[in-house]
Design an enzyme around this catalytic site. Structure first.
Site, mmCIF file in Angstrom:
data_model
loop_
_atom_site.group_PDB
_atom_site.id
_atom_site.type_symbol
_atom_site.label_atom_id
_atom_site.label_comp_id
_atom_site.label_asym_id
_atom_site.label_seq_id
_atom_site.Cartn_x
_atom_site.Cartn_y
_atom_site.Cartn_z
ATOM 1 N N TRP A 13 32.620 35.018 30.685
ATOM 2 C CA TRP A 13 32.687 35.040 32.485
ATOM 3 C C TRP A 13 31.816 35.974 32.952
ATOM 4 C CZ3 TRP A 13 36.057 32.857 35.840
ATOM 5 C CH2 TRP A 13 36.140 33.646 37.158
ATOM 6 N N ASN A 42 31.157 37.030 36.935
ATOM 7 C CA ASN A 42 31.411 36.939 38.763
ATOM 8 C C ASN A 42 30.264 37.694 39.212
ATOM 9 O OD1 ASN A 42 33.724 38.498 37.823
ATOM 10 N ND2 ASN A 42 33.972 39.016 39.893
ATOM 11 N N ASP A 43 30.640 38.606 40.272
ATOM 12 C CA ASP A 43 29.795 39.030 41.109
ATOM 13 C C ASP A 43 28.439 39.559 40.851
ATOM 14 O OD1 ASP A 43 32.249 38.869 42.132
ATOM 15 O OD2 ASP A 43 32.378 40.737 42.910
ATOM 16 N N GLN A 52 29.308 41.393 37.459
ATOM 17 C CA GLN A 52 30.589 41.534 36.804
ATOM 18 C C GLN A 52 30.868 40.441 35.362
ATOM 19 O OE1 GLN A 52 33.889 43.013 38.367
ATOM 20 N NE2 GLN A 52 32.151 44.468 38.410
ATOM 21 N N ARG A 93 37.373 48.503 48.133
ATOM 22 C CA ARG A 93 36.508 48.172 46.978
ATOM 23 C C ARG A 93 34.945 47.879 47.490
ATOM 24 N NH1 ARG A 93 40.605 44.492 46.679
ATOM 25 N NH2 ARG A 93 39.873 42.199 47.055
HETATM 26 N N1 DQQ Z 1 35.186 40.894 42.402
HETATM 27 C C1 DQQ Z 1 35.490 40.969 43.744
HETATM 28 C C2 DQQ Z 1 35.489 42.289 44.188
HETATM 29 C C3 DQQ Z 1 35.820 42.987 43.101
HETATM 30 C C4 DQQ Z 1 35.223 41.991 42.010
HETATM 31 C C5 DQQ Z 1 34.554 39.805 44.625
HETATM 32 C C6 DQQ Z 1 36.072 42.178 40.720
HETATM 33 O O1 DQQ Z 1 35.955 42.378 45.329
HETATM 34 O O2 DQQ Z 1 35.029 44.357 42.938
HETATM 35 O O3 DQQ Z 1 34.367 38.577 43.748
HETATM 36 O O4 DQQ Z 1 35.687 41.330 39.619
#
Ligand code: DQQ
Length: 497
Positions: A54, A56-57, A73, A175
């Protein structure tokens, strides 16, 4: 026409909305020699993604001592993102060919054992400092790297550097710190939202990146701007300032163009950065050439079952250069480095009429990993469709549709795949051509990614998972009048790995 985000997209959100447990297993980092995840025909070959599992960001984007660093991430243990997130790491000399490096930041301290969430990295003069959100609860953490390759990181004493939201504010989230230097001060905005009011960014100042003082909300949204702002970025562009932020609960990302004065941001114009249904949580940075470069996370638009079977989830956009357009809106163009990926040129020999009604297949332009550049005069047509990843009988096709009356550019995914558990929606963005202006498209097809740049500004990116191996064709169709294909060029693109 816009349909609400589907259940598939919501399912993809769950890993960070639901608190994850602490993993008892080791968290190995990928290496350049690790094999790619499975033999999934939908796995992109020239967009960045980790070797498996996986992502993400994008995080901590920085052009540091001549190298581009991309942190992200990462759940190295699963394609469902259910384990605490870490910061994966890759490096590149040209923004398009990446080398995977070991995991940079692990969830190994009491303040981040639930995950090392999103944040940024800045050059602090002696190396780099990363500021990120540790969970749970959400606190802001500093980590420093003193090696030229940014491979080793320490979390110094004094963490978390911001242990709680400002007293007296009822926040719904706290965050994704984003930091820049202004005069002698470091400034930080933290994504947030005030209960009952809406999304906001909270401004802090510091002299040393460690000791932070809360100032005030730097910007706050109106009734249409969501309840919580994730991953805010605030930066100058041309003679204006821009805030990009990702809105909950909509799961959509907007750019606000406005002014920065007395350390308060006043937005004047809002536009969605990419309404294709996949794009979220982008981050941008300035490189040594002064370019503002953005990467965004492209979420899957198929269900959790197929993602698990494929062994991977999530991919980055291509590097995008942000510009300020004459009308004050944000423009996005692929970084010129993407041209170095181009294989042998194919082009139509002469302009071709696209008659009203029938589908015009473009023989010889098949491919599921290629760039297409086309210029289309819409003439008297009411709509023009460019179909890609199309089966010979048209049973499967991912359609990009320009609609004059609706004033939109849209992806119509209704025939994109016959497989169950894939998005079948329509994802549209406002888009108008001036009188006499042709439709100018750069379309990057990379297996399940279709990333479109239209007329030097508008971006629309979707995901497509055709079930048939022969869904590789390209075709055009005009309705309500004929159009003209003035030019079409295409280049195959080979794997960058
Ligand atoms: N992903 C969110 C963020 C957070 C992160 C946005 C956690 O707000 O910090 O996709 O994986």
């Amino acid at each position: 026409m816009r349909i609400p985000h589907c259940i598939i997209a919501l399912a993809a959100l769950i890993p960070w909305i639901a608190p994850g447990g602490v993993s008892a297993q080791p968290t190995p980092g990928p290496t350049a020699t690790e094999p790619a995840a499975g033999l999934d025909p939908h796995r992109p070959v020239y967009h960045f993604l980790p070797p498996k599992n996986w992502m993400n960001d994008p995080n901590g984007l920085i052009h540091f001592r001549g190298a581009y660093h991309l942190f992200y991430q990462y759940d190295p243990l699963s394609p469902d993102g259910s384990n605490p997130k870490l910061w994966g790491h890759a490096v590149s000399g040209d923004l398009v060919r990446w080398k995977h490096l070991p995991v940079a930041l692990r969830a190994d301290r009491p303040f981040d054992q639930g995950g090392v969430w999103s944040g940024c990295a800045v050059d602090d003069g002696a190396g780099a400092t990363a500021l990120y959100t540790g969970v749970f609860p959400e606190v802001q953490v500093a980590a420093v790297s003193r090696d030229a390759g940014l491979e080793t990181w320490e979390k110094p004493e004094g963490n978390p550097v911001i242990a709680a939201p400002p007293p007296g504010l009822q926040v719904v989230g706290f965050r994704d710190p984003f930091v820049w230097k202004e005069g002698d001060d470091w400034l930080m905005v933290v994504g947030s939202g005030v209960k009952g009011k809406g999304g906001a960014i909270l401004l802090y100042a510091s002299k040393d990146l460690r000791s932070w003082t809360y100032l005030h909300p730097a910007a706050a949204g109106g009734p249409d701007d969501g309840e919580m702002w994730e991953c805010p970025n605030l930066f100058p562009l041309g003679d204006r300032w821009v805030l990009t932020t990702s809105l909950l609960p909509m799961v959509r990302t907007f750019a606000y163009v406005g002014d920065w004065s007395d350390r308060r941001f006043t937005p004047q114009h809002r536009s969605e950065l990419d309404a294709g249904g996949s794009f979220y949580a982008p981050q941008s940075f300035r490189d040594a050439r002064g370019r503002r470069i953005l990467f965004g996370w492209l979420r899957e638009m198929r269900g959790g079952g197929p993602q698990k079977a494929a062994g991977w989830s999530g991919v980055m956009t291509l590097p995008r250069i942000l510009t300020l357009r004459p009308d004050g809106r944000i423009g996005q163009e692929p970084a010129e480095e993407t041209k170095t990926l181009r294989g042998e040129l194919r082009r139509i020999p002469a302009p071709r009429e696209i008659p009203a009604g029938p589908v015009l297949p473009l023989d010889g332009f098949d491919g599921d990993a290629q760039e297409i550049a086309a210029e289309i005069d819409p003439g008297g047509a009411a709509s023009v469709r460019l179909e890609v990843l199309r089966s010979p009988d048209g049973g499967e096709a991912t359609a990009l549709v320009w609609d004059r009356a609706a004033g939109t550019l849209a992806f119509d995914l209704s025939r994109s795949s016959t497989a169950p558990d894939t998005d079948r929606g329509v994802h549209a963005t406002p888009f108008r051509l001036d009188p006499g202006e042709p439709l100018r498209l750069n379309v990057f097809i990379d297996r399940s990614v279709v990333e479109v740049y239209a007329n030097g500004g508008t971006c629309l990116t979707t995901r497509a998972y055709p079930a048939r191996p022969d869904s590789r064709g390209v075709a055009l169709r005009a309705e309500g009048g004929s159009a003209q294909l003035r030019s079409l060029e295409s280049w195959p693109i080979r794997s960058v790995w």
